[in-house]
Structure formats: C-alpha cells, structure tokens
Design a protein around this motif. Structure first.
Motif, short mmCIF file in Angstrom:
data_model
loop_
_atom_site.label_atom_id
_atom_site.label_comp_id
_atom_site.label_asym_id
_atom_site.label_seq_id
_atom_site.Cartn_x
_atom_site.Cartn_y
_atom_site.Cartn_z
N ASN A 38 37.56 92.54 64.95
CA ASN A 38 38.82 91.80 65.11
C ASN A 38 39.89 92.69 65.75
O ASN A 38 40.33 93.66 65.16
CB ASN A 38 39.28 91.33 63.73
CG ASN A 38 40.50 90.44 63.81
OD1 ASN A 38 41.07 90.24 64.88
ND2 ASN A 38 40.90 89.90 62.68
N LEU A 60 49.25 89.87 54.42
CA LEU A 60 49.05 89.18 55.70
C LEU A 60 49.58 87.75 55.62
O LEU A 60 49.17 86.98 54.74
CB LEU A 60 47.55 89.15 56.03
CG LEU A 60 47.16 88.57 57.39
CD1 LEU A 60 47.51 89.54 58.51
CD2 LEU A 60 45.65 88.26 57.45
N ARG A 91 47.06 82.20 66.46
CA ARG A 91 47.10 83.64 66.74
C ARG A 91 46.39 83.95 68.04
O ARG A 91 45.43 83.25 68.43
CB ARG A 91 46.47 84.42 65.59
CG ARG A 91 45.02 84.09 65.31
CD ARG A 91 44.43 84.95 64.20
NE ARG A 91 43.04 84.59 63.92
CZ ARG A 91 42.22 85.31 63.19
NH1 ARG A 91 42.63 86.42 62.62
NH2 ARG A 91 40.98 84.91 62.99
N PHE A 124 44.26 81.56 61.18
CA PHE A 124 43.65 82.23 60.02
C PHE A 124 44.56 82.03 58.82
O PHE A 124 45.63 82.62 58.73
CB PHE A 124 43.43 83.73 60.30
CG PHE A 124 42.69 84.42 59.19
CD1 PHE A 124 41.38 84.06 58.87
CD2 PHE A 124 43.30 85.41 58.42
CE1 PHE A 124 40.69 84.67 57.83
CE2 PHE A 124 42.62 86.04 57.38
CZ PHE A 124 41.32 85.66 57.08
N GLN A 127 32.75 91.66 61.30
CA GLN A 127 31.86 90.67 60.71
C GLN A 127 30.45 90.90 61.23
O GLN A 127 30.28 91.36 62.36
CB GLN A 127 32.26 89.23 61.12
CG GLN A 127 33.59 88.72 60.61
CD GLN A 127 34.79 89.26 61.37
OE1 GLN A 127 34.65 89.70 62.52
NE2 GLN A 127 35.95 89.25 60.77
N SER A 173 38.54 81.13 61.88
CA SER A 173 38.21 82.53 61.58
C SER A 173 37.16 82.99 62.58
O SER A 173 36.49 82.17 63.22
CB SER A 173 37.63 82.68 60.17
OG SER A 173 36.36 82.03 60.13
N ILE A 174 36.99 84.30 62.66
CA ILE A 174 35.93 84.83 63.51
C ILE A 174 34.57 84.48 62.91
O ILE A 174 33.61 84.18 63.62
CB ILE A 174 36.07 86.37 63.67
CG1 ILE A 174 37.41 86.71 64.31
CG2 ILE A 174 34.93 86.94 64.51
CD1 ILE A 174 37.73 88.20 64.31
N GLN A 175 34.50 84.47 61.56
CA GLN A 175 33.25 84.12 60.89
C GLN A 175 32.74 82.77 61.40
O GLN A 175 31.56 82.61 61.76
CB GLN A 175 33.47 84.03 59.36
CG GLN A 175 33.59 85.36 58.66
CD GLN A 175 35.02 85.90 58.56
OE1 GLN A 175 35.85 85.62 59.43
NE2 GLN A 175 35.29 86.66 57.53
O1 LIG Z 1 38.88 85.89 61.46
C1 LIG Z 1 39.25 86.62 60.53
N1 LIG Z 1 38.44 86.82 59.45
C2 LIG Z 1 38.80 87.60 58.41
O2 LIG Z 1 38.02 87.76 57.44
C3 LIG Z 1 40.06 88.23 58.47
N2 LIG Z 1 40.75 89.07 57.62
C4 LIG Z 1 41.92 89.37 58.21
O3 LIG Z 1 42.80 90.13 57.70
N3 LIG Z 1 42.03 88.74 59.41
C5 LIG Z 1 40.89 88.03 59.59
N4 LIG Z 1 40.46 87.22 60.61
#
Ligand SMILES: O=c1[nH]c(=O)c2[nH]c(=O)[nH]c2[nH]1
Length: 334
Positions: free
Chosen positions: A278, A197, A203, A186, A306, A250-252
């Motif tokens: 998350n 962050l 991760r 990420f 999400q 990302s999870i998105q």
């Molecule tokens: O996969 C993620 N999407 C995010 O939008 C996000 N924001 C965050 O702080 N960690 C993550 N991880």
C-alpha cells in the motif's frame, strides 16, 4: 532448493546473469478483452537470470574443500549465455526450462537446479512511416524500468529415468505500480484506542503489485505454439482493467477481484497469487470535490502489505454464488 537425503540444504550458483538475446522466435498469444497485447516480435529477448544447483555429490566441496565436483559459477554463467543462443522458443519460461534441463543433462552428478529470471523489457519506438503515420522502428528500442515478466522453475533428476524433471514452475509479473486517483475507499475497519486513521471515502490508491500464476500443464508455459501461453502483459492489463472498473473498499478486495478475472480468462491456469503493497499518496490539499484539484505527496513508511493465493475452486465457488454476502460493489458516498 531441494533438500538432500540427509535433510541438509546445499546449493550454490550465479545471480544477475544478463543475457541479451536478439531475434528470438516471435510470440503470439490468444487475445483477451482486457488487453490489446497480441504478442512480441522478440527482437530483444533479454533476461536477468539467477541459477543454482544442488546435489549430494557437492557435500565434500563444503565439508572438505574438495572442488572436484564443482562447476565454477563462472562456467554456469557461460553455459547460460551460450545456450541462450540456440534457444528456439519465445517465452521466458521456455528459455529457463531449456537452460535448466540442458544443464542437468550435461552435469550428471548434479541432481537439482533452480532457475529464475526477470524479463528485461525493451519497448518498441514509433518512427515516421513513409506515406504518413507512424510504425515501430524494429531497430531502436527504449529500455523500460517498469513492470516485467518473471518466472521460477525447479528441476530434479528423476531417480528412475535419470532425466531432468520440472517439479515446479511459477510465472509472474513483478513490480507493477498502479495509481487510481479516485474511486477507492477504506472505512469500516476496527476502531479502538489504537486507531488514528480516519475513514476515507475516496483515496488516491497507489499500489505495488506482484502477481504469480501456475499452469495446470507446465508445457503451456514453455511452448507458446500450443496457444495457451499467458503473457505477463495480459495479466498486467487485467489488473488495471479491474482497478479501473471497480470501486474498491480495500486492496484486499481489489486483488481478490483481479484474481477472479485472471482465472476466468485463463482456464489453463490453476492458481494465482498476489503480493501487494500500500503506497496510497498522502493528502496535502484535499480536493473540494471528486475530479477537482488535489495535492498529494509520497507516503511515509511503514507500508502495509497483503498476500493472497487462490485457485480455480475460488472461481467455481464465486460462480456458484457461494459467497456468504453480496460483495461491496459501490463503496463510498453517493
Ligand atoms: O486497503 C487497505 N487495507 C488495509 O488493511 C489497510 N490498513 C490501512 O491502514 N490502510 C489500508 N488499506
């Protein structure tokens, strides 16, 4: 719940109706490459059901304390439990449809029913087989507290025919919890005076996931003999396959990829949607390199989430190469 003609919301019902049906009809599904799941013997076909009704005729029970149109929620519970005995199908959706439809048939002054249920999974257990090896007991099961199938249906009484009509059916898998220890990153997000962050290139990504889907034809969900039933277990297995195969930035992006695969595998579905959470483990001792020892602990709240819904049009656009840029396939270092 349906609005009344007055625009008013009115409903009442019973939650946590636990029905442990034994020896329901076995389920068989068309296999897919991502899943070894082929069906369920349904020796234990157990559900936690939430049931509610609505209708103009119930108004005076609220406004005047007139109980003459009230079916006691205790009777609703009995109806659900007893009708479960005569259900001849093999799917959660089929059971909920059977109960919901019959209830509207029985109580003609009511016009709407919403019925939702979570399957309560009981896992088969291996026992030593005669002649060596193992076989499933088929008598003893272990209650599972893991992810499970869930479904929600809405019925209204058709004003012309007077019959119950299903106006919405959603199927899903709830409470899936998946951890991928390496292969997720990420970085590249907005960095400004509010950002603390750090970028992460590898991760330990732990996600909570609920996935819902809608059929083009709801009968496919209720009647597995048509051969188009989509089992929650198959969607679950697609989710972990895609998670395994892809490096996720990302999870998105991850849930989008899972959605594409679900729609690709199951042309009988018209839409799929996600709610993710998350729960990435907090790193205590960073591993020296990928594949070496690390120590992590539970993340602290608050948690990110999400939501995403997609239809066959997204899959068609993706197949036609309509995305504006090549998606990230190999995020991270190296
Ligand atoms: O996969 C993620 N999407 C995010 O939008 C996000 N924001 C965050 O702080 N960690 C993550 N991880």
């Amino acid at each position: 719940m349906m609005k009344l003609t007055t625009g008013r919301t009115l409903y009442y019902g019973k939650g946590d109706v636990l029905t442990y049906r034994t020896y329901a009809a076995p389920l068989r599904v068309e296999p897919i490459p991502e899943s070894a799941y082929e069906g369920d013997r349904n020796v234990i076909f157990a559900h936690n059901i939430t049931f509610s009704v609505s209708g103009e005729s119930l108004l005076t029970s609220f406004s005047e304390g007139d109980n003459s149109a009230i079916v006691a929620t205790d009777s609703m519970k009995n109806f659900i439990l007893r009708e479960t005995a005569t259900f001849e199908g093999s799917t959660t959706e089929g059971l909920l449809a059977y109960v919901g439809e019959r209830f509207l048939e029985r109580y003609v002054h009511l016009t709407g029913v919403v019925i939702a249920g979570d399957r309560l999974p009981f896992d088969p257990l291996p026992v030593a087989a005669e002649g060596g090896g193992y076989r499933n007991s088929e008598l003893v099961y272990r209650k599972s507290h893991n992810d499970h199938a869930s479904s929600r249906l809405e019925f209204v009484r058709d004003p012309v025919t007077g019959r119950a009509r299903c106006v919405s059916l959603q199927s899903g898998i709830s409470d899936l919890q998946l951890i991928k220890v390496s292969g997720s990153s990420f970085y590249g997000f907005i960095r400004d005076e509010y950002t603390t962050l750090p970028d992460s290139y590898d991760r330990p990504l732990f996600i909570f996931l609920n996935i819902q889907w809608r059929y083009g034809d709801i009968v496919d969900a209720c009647d597995s003999s048509r051969g188009s039933y989509v089992a929650a277990e198959q969607v679950r297995d697609i989710a972990h396959h895609v998670f395994h195969e892809r490096r996720s930035p990302s999870i998105q992006y991850l849930i989008y990829q899972i959605g594409l695969r679900v729609l690709e595998r199951f042309p009988q579905l018209e839409a799929v949607s996600f709610e993710s959470n998350n729960r990435t483990w907090e790193t205590v001792v960073e591993p020296a390199e990928v594949g070496s020892a690390g120590v992590y602990t539970e993340p602290r709240p608050p948690y990110g989430f999400q939501g995403f819904s997609m239809t066959r049009a997204d899959l068609a656009a993706e197949s036609a190469g309509a995305t504006t840029s090549e998606p990230v396939r190999q995020a991270g270092h190296g």
